[in-house]
Design an enzyme around this catalytic site. Structure first.
Site, PDB file in Angstrom:
ATOM      1  N   LYS A 177       0.866  -1.254   0.143  1.00 11.85           N
ATOM      2  CA  LYS A 177      -0.095  -0.085  -0.041  1.00 11.85           C
ATOM      3  C   LYS A 177       0.927   1.362  -0.137  1.00 11.85           C
ATOM      4  O   LYS A 177       1.458   1.645   1.110  1.00 11.85           O
ATOM      5  CB  LYS A 177      -1.067  -0.021   1.254  1.00 11.85           C
ATOM      6  N   GLU A 252      10.398   1.105  10.240  1.00  7.73           N
ATOM      7  CA  GLU A 252      11.272   2.235   9.896  1.00  7.73           C
ATOM      8  C   GLU A 252      10.794   3.417  10.071  1.00  7.73           C
ATOM      9  O   GLU A 252       9.821   3.721   9.124  1.00  7.73           O
ATOM     10  CB  GLU A 252      11.979   1.991   8.525  1.00  7.73           C
ATOM     11  N   CYS A 286      14.527  10.883   6.290  1.00 10.05           N
ATOM     12  CA  CYS A 286      14.276  10.717   7.844  1.00 10.05           C
ATOM     13  C   CYS A 286      15.851  10.887   8.380  1.00 10.05           C
ATOM     14  O   CYS A 286      15.934  10.749   9.688  1.00 10.05           O
ATOM     15  CB  CYS A 286      13.719   9.065   7.987  1.00 10.05           C
ATOM     16  N   GLU A 387      10.187  15.521  15.222  1.00  8.38           N
ATOM     17  CA  GLU A 387      10.761  15.372  13.897  1.00  8.38           C
ATOM     18  C   GLU A 387       9.923  16.392  12.854  1.00  8.38           C
ATOM     19  O   GLU A 387       8.447  16.491  13.024  1.00  8.38           O
ATOM     20  CB  GLU A 387      10.649  14.027  13.356  1.00  8.38           C
TER      21      GLU A 387
HETATM   22  P1  NAP Z   1       3.038   8.462   7.592  1.00  7.77           P
HETATM   23  O1  NAP Z   1       1.874   9.281   7.692  1.00  7.77           O
HETATM   24  O2  NAP Z   1       3.222   7.394   8.872  1.00  7.77           O
HETATM   25  O3  NAP Z   1       2.294   7.267   6.420  1.00  7.77           O
HETATM   26  C1  NAP Z   1       3.234   6.183   5.846  1.00  7.77           C
HETATM   27  C2  NAP Z   1       2.396   5.376   5.255  1.00  7.77           C
HETATM   28  O4  NAP Z   1       1.408   4.655   6.227  1.00  7.77           O
HETATM   29  C3  NAP Z   1       1.495   5.994   4.011  1.00  7.77           C
HETATM   30  O5  NAP Z   1       1.057   4.914   3.053  1.00  7.77           O
HETATM   31  C4  NAP Z   1       0.064   6.252   4.867  1.00  7.77           C
HETATM   32  O6  NAP Z   1      -1.074   6.170   3.854  1.00  7.77           O
HETATM   33  C5  NAP Z   1      -0.066   5.064   5.831  1.00  7.77           C
HETATM   34  N1  NAP Z   1      -0.749   5.187   6.860  1.00  7.77           N
HETATM   35  C6  NAP Z   1      -1.194   6.165   7.472  1.00  7.77           C
HETATM   36  N2  NAP Z   1      -2.127   6.111   8.422  1.00  7.77           N
HETATM   37  C7  NAP Z   1      -2.253   4.837   8.943  1.00  7.77           C
HETATM   38  C8  NAP Z   1      -2.644   3.905   9.714  1.00  7.77           C
HETATM   39  N3  NAP Z   1      -3.382   4.528  10.707  1.00  7.77           N
HETATM   40  N4  NAP Z   1      -2.632   2.541   9.660  1.00  7.77           N
HETATM   41  C9  NAP Z   1      -2.045   1.979   8.515  1.00  7.77           C
HETATM   42  N5  NAP Z   1      -1.154   2.774   7.666  1.00  7.77           N
HETATM   43  C10 NAP Z   1      -1.376   4.289   7.570  1.00  7.77           C
HETATM   44  O7  NAP Z   1       4.341   8.835   7.116  1.00  7.77           O
HETATM   45  P2  NAP Z   1       4.566   9.778   5.853  1.00  7.77           P
HETATM   46  O8  NAP Z   1       4.153  11.165   6.158  1.00  7.77           O
HETATM   47  O9  NAP Z   1       3.909   9.203   4.624  1.00  7.77           O
HETATM   48  O10 NAP Z   1       6.243   9.703   5.842  1.00  7.77           O
HETATM   49  C11 NAP Z   1       6.951  10.485   6.576  1.00  7.77           C
HETATM   50  C12 NAP Z   1       7.483   9.805   7.893  1.00  7.77           C
HETATM   51  O11 NAP Z   1       8.343   8.615   7.328  1.00  7.77           O
HETATM   52  C13 NAP Z   1       8.506  10.600   8.606  1.00  7.77           C
HETATM   53  O12 NAP Z   1       8.361  10.214   9.879  1.00  7.77           O
HETATM   54  C14 NAP Z   1       9.743   9.818   8.136  1.00  7.77           C
HETATM   55  O13 NAP Z   1      10.939   9.792   9.080  1.00  7.77           O
HETATM   56  C15 NAP Z   1       9.319   8.343   7.830  1.00  7.77           C
HETATM   57  N6  NAP Z   1      10.281   7.646   7.152  1.00  7.77           N
HETATM   58  C16 NAP Z   1      11.418   6.807   7.622  1.00  7.77           C
HETATM   59  C17 NAP Z   1      12.386   6.212   6.991  1.00  7.77           C
HETATM   60  C18 NAP Z   1      13.210   5.153   7.786  1.00  7.77           C
HETATM   61  O14 NAP Z   1      13.909   4.530   6.845  1.00  7.77           O
HETATM   62  N7  NAP Z   1      13.293   5.320   8.931  1.00  7.77           N
HETATM   63  C19 NAP Z   1      12.245   6.290   5.628  1.00  7.77           C
HETATM   64  C20 NAP Z   1      11.543   7.125   4.934  1.00  7.77           C
HETATM   65  C21 NAP Z   1      10.524   7.715   5.733  1.00  7.77           C
HETATM   66  P3  NAP Z   1      -1.517   7.473   3.492  1.00  7.77           P
HETATM   67  O15 NAP Z   1      -0.534   8.363   2.448  1.00  7.77           O
HETATM   68  O16 NAP Z   1      -2.805   7.197   2.762  1.00  7.77           O
HETATM   69  O17 NAP Z   1      -1.984   8.374   4.581  1.00  7.77           O
END
Ligand code: NAP
Length: 499
Positions: A177, A252, A286, A387
């Site tokens: 997804k 992650e 990140c 963050e």
């Molecule tokens: P996010 O809001 O947590 O969303 C990530 C994914 O999860 C998206 O596909 C999102 O779908 C889905 N999602 C949202 N709410 C959910 C729920 N309640 N249950 C299941 N899935 C759900 O994160 P983001 O804003 O896309 O990405 C930024 C974050 O990713 C930052 O915190 C960054 O640090 C982290 N990141 C970490 C790494 C690492 O290697 N540690 C790498 C890249 C990014 P929707 O888009 O439809 O909301």
């Protein structure tokens, strides 16, 4: 460009049961460029059933690693041959510069696939041995089953590759997804996996919202593992959801990397590293450096040179090869980042660079924001602790080694950190003292495919890349063979009789 997409289930392109669609917006213009289906729980059920059947009844899990690897080497060749098409799409959905997509994201992702494909033939355990005299022990690594792969918007293709490719190479099947802002390269990947010869049902893609589709997919009783990359907040929720059926959960999550500049550092090198470490991927990485701890004796010099270098960064049209920095991913994300800038100033920070929306001619609808530098001595300010996931950095001074390390460690995250010094002993000591899973010395952000990308603290669990990233998707199994041939083994007296 094909601008109306479908779900990919069991090797077929199908519409969502809801018939509803989600718009995909180019962050550089604010214009809608495509639509994808808004998946439903029923769509998830179909995709999970397909992945379940492909795992339980198909040949995938039993295929020799070399046969699975062939498909991924072919996939890497296909993506490489379409590098410009992938790079353009990645740029148009995420807002990263075409320079970055073309010269880094897509070639690096191709390298990741090739590394994983080769390494999947080398998964190891201990040598078979007689650890007790009457038997021979060996280690197996078995696939886990159906893996739900949920990915963020900042590296749309790379993140799904980091999760889905090692999962499939070790014999699992996947339902992916992608993030709602950036689903298109994941759908391109599905098409190219099909072109590379992937059997039906092994890789499936459901587009739709995280709250509805993501949460349901992760908690699905027929799913064995959650592989999630995204925010710490959602990661915690998924860990709780996974606990209901004790799924394996690999996370992650967020980061808040410190960047420590000691008084013996090459300040020019540190400044260059700071600009790039903080701005790569528009400040939406990140691992971006976000907290600059600079020794008091070189503090002023560092800030002056940093702000001078930032003036050279060209913000503009993401498809222009001369653009260094693009917009943030969405209007609401930019508002969130701006909220942090205001809050940081309210909590005692001093804005020394940026903070405004630049005017990019012809891109007035884009979600641009200048790189922003805030000086503060308030270690507990939200802009130091949380963050922000945008190009907003804090600069703080320190006097002693211990103070720098203590402040650097004083966050809930533990992803990446860097130290800048010419003193080898100090550097080695800092790599031990910093509670972060990756520590760079006189560099920031670099991660070769051969090295792990793990996490400490609330930045997650498990690892991507390297052979650890393959083991992540396997069960560890001990297999014991009796070699004595005896009906009554030497230790059975413990239950009845005497030695
Ligand atoms: P996010 O809001 O947590 O969303 C990530 C994914 O999860 C998206 O596909 C999102 O779908 C889905 N999602 C949202 N709410 C959910 C729920 N309640 N249950 C299941 N899935 C759900 O994160 P983001 O804003 O896309 O990405 C930024 C974050 O990713 C930052 O915190 C960054 O640090 C982290 N990141 C970490 C790494 C690492 O290697 N540690 C790498 C890249 C990014 P929707 O888009 O439809 O909301």
């Amino acid at each position: 460009m094909n601008n109306s997409y479908k779900l990919y289930i069991n090797g077929e392109w199908v519409d969502s049961e809801s018939g509803e669609r989600i718009s995909v917006i180019n962050p550089s213009t604010g214009n809608v460029i495509a639509e994808v289906p808004k998946g439903t729980k029923a769509d998830v059920d179909h995709a999970v059933d397909a992945a379940r059947d492909a795992f339980d009844k198909g040949s995938w899990a039993y295929m020799p690693p070399s046969e699975r690897a062939k498909i991924f080497f072919k996939l890497a060749d296909i993506i490489e041959s379409k590098l410009e098409e992938y790079a353009k799409m990645e740029t148009m959905i995420s807002g990263k510069s075409i320079k970055q997509s073309t010269s880094y994201d897509i070639p690096y992702t191709v390298d990741n696939i090739r590394f994983y494909a080769g390494a999947s033939r080398l998964l190891d355990g201990k040598a078979m041995n007689e650890y007790v005299p009457e038997g021979t022990s060996s280690i197996r690594r078995d696939p886990i089953g159906v893996v739900s792969v949920i990915t963020p918007w900042n590296y749309p293709l790379m993140e799904v590759i980091w999760r889905a490719v090692p999962a499939m190479l070790t014999g699992n099947t996947v339902v992916a997804k992608p993030a709602s802002y950036t689903p298109l390269t994941t759908l391109m990947l599905a098409k190219d996996l099909e072109n590379a010869g992937m059997p039906k049902g092994v890789f499936n893609v459901i587009t739709g919202t995280g709250k509805e589709v993501g949460e349901y997919l992760a908690g699905h009783p027929k799913v064995d593992m959650i592989a999630f990359t995204g925010s710490t907040e959602v990661g915690k929720n998924l860990m709780a959801i996974g606990s209901e059926t004790l799924k394996k959960v690999s996370l992650e999550l967020g980061g808040k990397a410190p960047f420590i500049v000691f008084n013996d550092a090459d300040v020019q090198a540190a400044v260059q590293g700071a600009v790039v470490g903080g701005l790569v991927n528009n400040g939406e990485d990140c691992a971006n450096s976000t907290r600059y701890y600079v020794h008091k004796s070189i503090y002023e010099k560092f800030v002056n040179e940093l702000t001078a270098e930032l003036k050279k960064v060209r913000i503009g049209d993401t498809l222009d090869p001369e653009t260094d920095m693009g917009p943030l991913v969405s209007s609401s994300h930019r508002e969130r980042v701006e909220w942090y800038i205001n809050k940081g100033i309210e909590e005692g920070g001093k804005l020394v660079y940026g903070g405004k929306r630049p005017n990019i001619k012809g891109h007035e609808g884009g979600f641009y924001l200048e790189p922003t530098v805030i000086e503060t001595e308030n270690q507990k300010s939200v802009i130091v602790q949380e963050e922000i996931f945008g190009p907003v950095w804090t600069v703080l001074s320190f006097e002693t080694y211990d103070e720098a390390i203590e402040k650097a460690n004083d966050v809930i995250y533990g992803l990446g950190a860097s130290v800048w010094t010419k003193d080898v002993q100090k550097a080695v000591k800092a790599t031990k003292d910093l509670k972060f899973a990756t520590v760079w010395v006189n560099e920031h952000v670099v991660v070769p495919s051969e090295m792990p990308w793990p996490s400490y603290k609330q930045s997650g669990t498990g690892a991507s890349l390297s052979t650890y990233g393959l083991e992540e998707y396997t069960y560890l199994k001990h297999v014991y063979f009796d070699i004595s041939g005896k009906q009554r083994k030497s230790w059975y007296y413990q239950i009845y009789g005497q030695k």
